[in-house]
Motif scaffolding. Structure first.
Motif, PDB file in Angstrom:
ATOM      1  N   GLY A  31     169.730  75.669   7.417  1.00 32.07           N
ATOM      2  CA  GLY A  31     170.128  76.928   6.803  1.00 32.07           C
ATOM      3  C   GLY A  31     169.550  77.172   5.427  1.00 32.07           C
ATOM      4  N   LEU A  32     168.462  76.496   5.093  1.00 32.47           N
ATOM      5  CA  LEU A  32     167.853  76.659   3.780  1.00 32.47           C
ATOM      6  C   LEU A  32     166.731  77.701   3.824  1.00 32.47           C
ATOM      7  CD1 LEU A  32     167.526  72.890   2.731  1.00 32.47           C
ATOM      8  CD2 LEU A  32     169.488  74.410   2.462  1.00 32.47           C
ATOM      9  N   ASP A  33     166.574  78.446   2.737  1.00 31.72           N
ATOM     10  CA  ASP A  33     165.416  79.311   2.559  1.00 31.72           C
ATOM     11  C   ASP A  33     164.278  78.447   2.037  1.00 31.72           C
ATOM     12  OD1 ASP A  33     166.796  81.521   3.379  1.00 31.72           O
ATOM     13  OD2 ASP A  33     167.246  82.244   1.362  1.00 31.72           O
ATOM     14  N   GLY A  88     152.481  72.805  -4.317  1.00 33.07           N
ATOM     15  CA  GLY A  88     152.730  72.307  -2.973  1.00 33.07           C
ATOM     16  C   GLY A  88     154.048  71.609  -2.775  1.00 33.07           C
ATOM     17  N   ASN A  89     154.925  71.625  -3.784  1.00 25.51           N
ATOM     18  CA  ASN A  89     156.284  71.117  -3.557  1.00 25.51           C
ATOM     19  C   ASN A  89     156.944  71.963  -2.473  1.00 25.51           C
ATOM     20  OD1 ASN A  89     156.391  69.068  -5.577  1.00 25.51           O
ATOM     21  ND2 ASN A  89     156.773  70.618  -7.147  1.00 25.51           N
ATOM     22  N   LEU A  90     157.585  71.289  -1.518  1.00 25.26           N
ATOM     23  CA  LEU A  90     158.324  71.982  -0.471  1.00 25.26           C
ATOM     24  C   LEU A  90     159.776  72.100  -0.923  1.00 25.26           C
ATOM     25  CD1 LEU A  90     158.491  73.127   2.434  1.00 25.26           C
ATOM     26  CD2 LEU A  90     158.938  70.781   3.208  1.00 25.26           C
ATOM     27  N   ILE A  91     160.279  73.335  -1.031  1.00 21.25           N
ATOM     28  CA  ILE A  91     161.602  73.563  -1.602  1.00 21.25           C
ATOM     29  C   ILE A  91     162.476  74.353  -0.632  1.00 21.25           C
ATOM     30  CG2 ILE A  91     162.891  74.529  -3.545  1.00 21.25           C
ATOM     31  CD1 ILE A  91     160.321  74.323  -5.199  1.00 21.25           C
ATOM     32  N   GLY A  92     163.609  73.786  -0.297  1.00 19.94           N
ATOM     33  CA  GLY A  92     164.599  74.477   0.529  1.00 19.94           C
ATOM     34  C   GLY A  92     165.810  74.821  -0.318  1.00 19.94           C
ATOM     35  N   THR A  93     166.191  76.088  -0.337  1.00 17.25           N
ATOM     36  CA  THR A  93     167.255  76.558  -1.221  1.00 17.25           C
ATOM     37  C   THR A  93     168.447  77.066  -0.435  1.00 17.25           C
ATOM     38  OG1 THR A  93     165.621  77.225  -2.884  1.00 17.25           O
ATOM     39  CG2 THR A  93     167.841  78.149  -3.096  1.00 17.25           C
ATOM     40  N   LYS A  94     169.624  76.637  -0.845  1.00 21.06           N
ATOM     41  CA  LYS A  94     170.880  77.180  -0.334  1.00 21.06           C
ATOM     42  C   LYS A  94     171.594  77.838  -1.514  1.00 21.06           C
ATOM     43  CE  LYS A  94     174.066  77.731   2.871  1.00 21.06           C
ATOM     44  NZ  LYS A  94     173.814  78.476   4.128  1.00 21.06           N
TER      45      LYS A  94
END
Length: 405
Positions: free
Chosen positions: A49-51, A58-64
């Motif tokens: 469920g992360l954006d 190139g950091n991969l970032i998932g945001t809630k």
């Protein structure tokens, strides 16, 4: 609750990318293998469920996003590896953070603070000899000059960024401001937890490495024609110094000192050495004690070379300040450990981690999980499933506590 089977399956699936013949993993930054690994991890983030997005390095970032407009909580680690490394180093921290967020989603729990799960770029430094690119960028300390560092094929970080579709001109936009805390889970890479028969530990700080190069010059002469009492042998002097380094370091409770490189010139079987160089890596989470250890080693070395008429110079290769973990975060981790009925163990980290880059920028904390036989950077690196579950549960509970604090 943590879905340990889901997390364990993801550890195994990710380890297939960059798999080596002897069951190790090789994933260098800005390579096809690492790209594929990032895309797989991206899919895990989306399922949680992360954006998801990539920043300019190139950091991969998932945001809630949280329910209130508060500062962000950062969770993360890295998925790049050393050559023929293990499948837990770095990757476990990223995948556990994702599982924590997935578990919250499963339970329909939304936190007040936004949470960002980050797979940092190139923690290891295996490709360019310059590590922690991603965490430096998030901290705002990555410079344009740093991008000129090159790999063995002469490709610079800047060129690798462009090849992967990133924009090196905008690296400063990767800096993340308004951060409440940073929390990282990592394998211990040592034997402290195993020796204490406990699955998890609370990290007190990260030792700062001090690297020195000792250069000893004597006189190269014929091994058969030069009497023992007339020699200026720098290798004998070096051996005495190296032996004493171990004794000196053993007097300090948390310090370590390692001679990792030694070269002898001219290197002939029938020639008394004329010159010797060796490196010393000194670490402690207490900078004052590390400096005392350094002085003791240098003083003893000066005594030996003076007695043996050997010339010595000492070059400082690197001096990094130790990093202390936030006491508030340590307390939150401690309460989580108590509540889950695990023994409480505090320990320093001798190895470097992305968390180091956030010193004096925002509070940081780390959770260690047990490493079998203390092995890391090795295909045999292993952390038991039940220990992974313990670490993940503690991270989840700690996150909830930090969100409420």
């Amino acid at each position: 609750m943590i879905n340990i089977d889901r997390l364990w399956d993801r550890i195994e699936e990710l380890s297939n990318i960059g798999r080596t013949p002897d069951n190790g993993v090789t994933r260098f930054s800005y390579t096809p293998a690492e790209h594929d690994a990032n895309e797989l991890v991206k899919s895990y983030m989306q399922l949680a469920g992360l954006d998801v997005s990539y920043d300019t390095v190139g950091n991969l970032i998932g945001t809630k996003y949280g329910t209130e407009g508060l500062s962000a909580i950062l969770l993360g680690s890295h998925i790049d590896t050393v050559p023929n490394g293990g499948k837990f180093d770095g990757s476990l921290g990223v995948l556990t953070a994702i599982e924590v967020m997935h578990s919250l989603q499963d339970q329909n729990i939304t936190l007040k603070h936004p949470v960002k799960v980050i797979a940092f770029k190139d923690e290891e430094g295996s490709r360019f000899g310059f590590g922690m690119i991603g965490s430096r960028a998030v901290a705002g300390t990555l410079t344009d000059q740093d991008l000129d560092m090159k790999d063995v094929e002469g490709i610079s970080i800047r060129e690798a960024l462009i090849e992967q579709g990133f924009e090196p001109k905008n690296i400063h936009s990767s800096k993340i401001d308004n951060v409440k805390v940073y929390l990282e889970l990592h394998i211990e890479q040592g034997k402290v937890l195993e020796n204490h028969h406990t699955p998890v530990g609370i990290v007190t700080g990260i030792a700062g490495p001090l690297w020195l190069k000792f250069k000893l010059a004597g006189e190269a002469e014929h091994a058969g024609a030069t009497p023992m009492g007339q020699r200026k042998d720098p290798l004998v002097a070096a051996s005495l110094i190296i032996s004493e380094i171990e004794k000196i370091a053993s007097k300090y409770s948390d310090a370590v000192a390692t001679v990792g490189s030694l070269s002898v010139t001219p290197g002939g079987v029938n020639v008394i050495p004329g010159a010797v160089e060796f490196t010393v890596d000194i670490r402690d989470i207490n900078e004052q004690l590390r400096d005392c250890l350094e002085k003791e080693i240098k003083d003893y070395a000066a005594k030996i070379v003076n007695e043996r008429n050997i010339k010595m110079t000492i070059e400082e290769l690197q001096r990094v300040s130790p990093v202390l973990c936030s006491q508030d975060i340590q307390n939150a981790i401690k309460q989580s450990v108590y509540e889950l009925d695990y023994p409480v163990i505090w320990l320093p980290s001798g190895a470097g981690h992305d968390a180091m880059q956030f010193k004096d920028i925002f509070p940081l904390g780390m959770i260690f999980v047990r490493s079998k036989d203390g092995l890391s950077h090795n295909p045999k690196e292993f952390t038991a499933k039940e220990d992974v579950k313990a670490g993940a549960e503690i991270m989840l509970n700690t996150l909830v506590k930090l969100d409420k604090a």
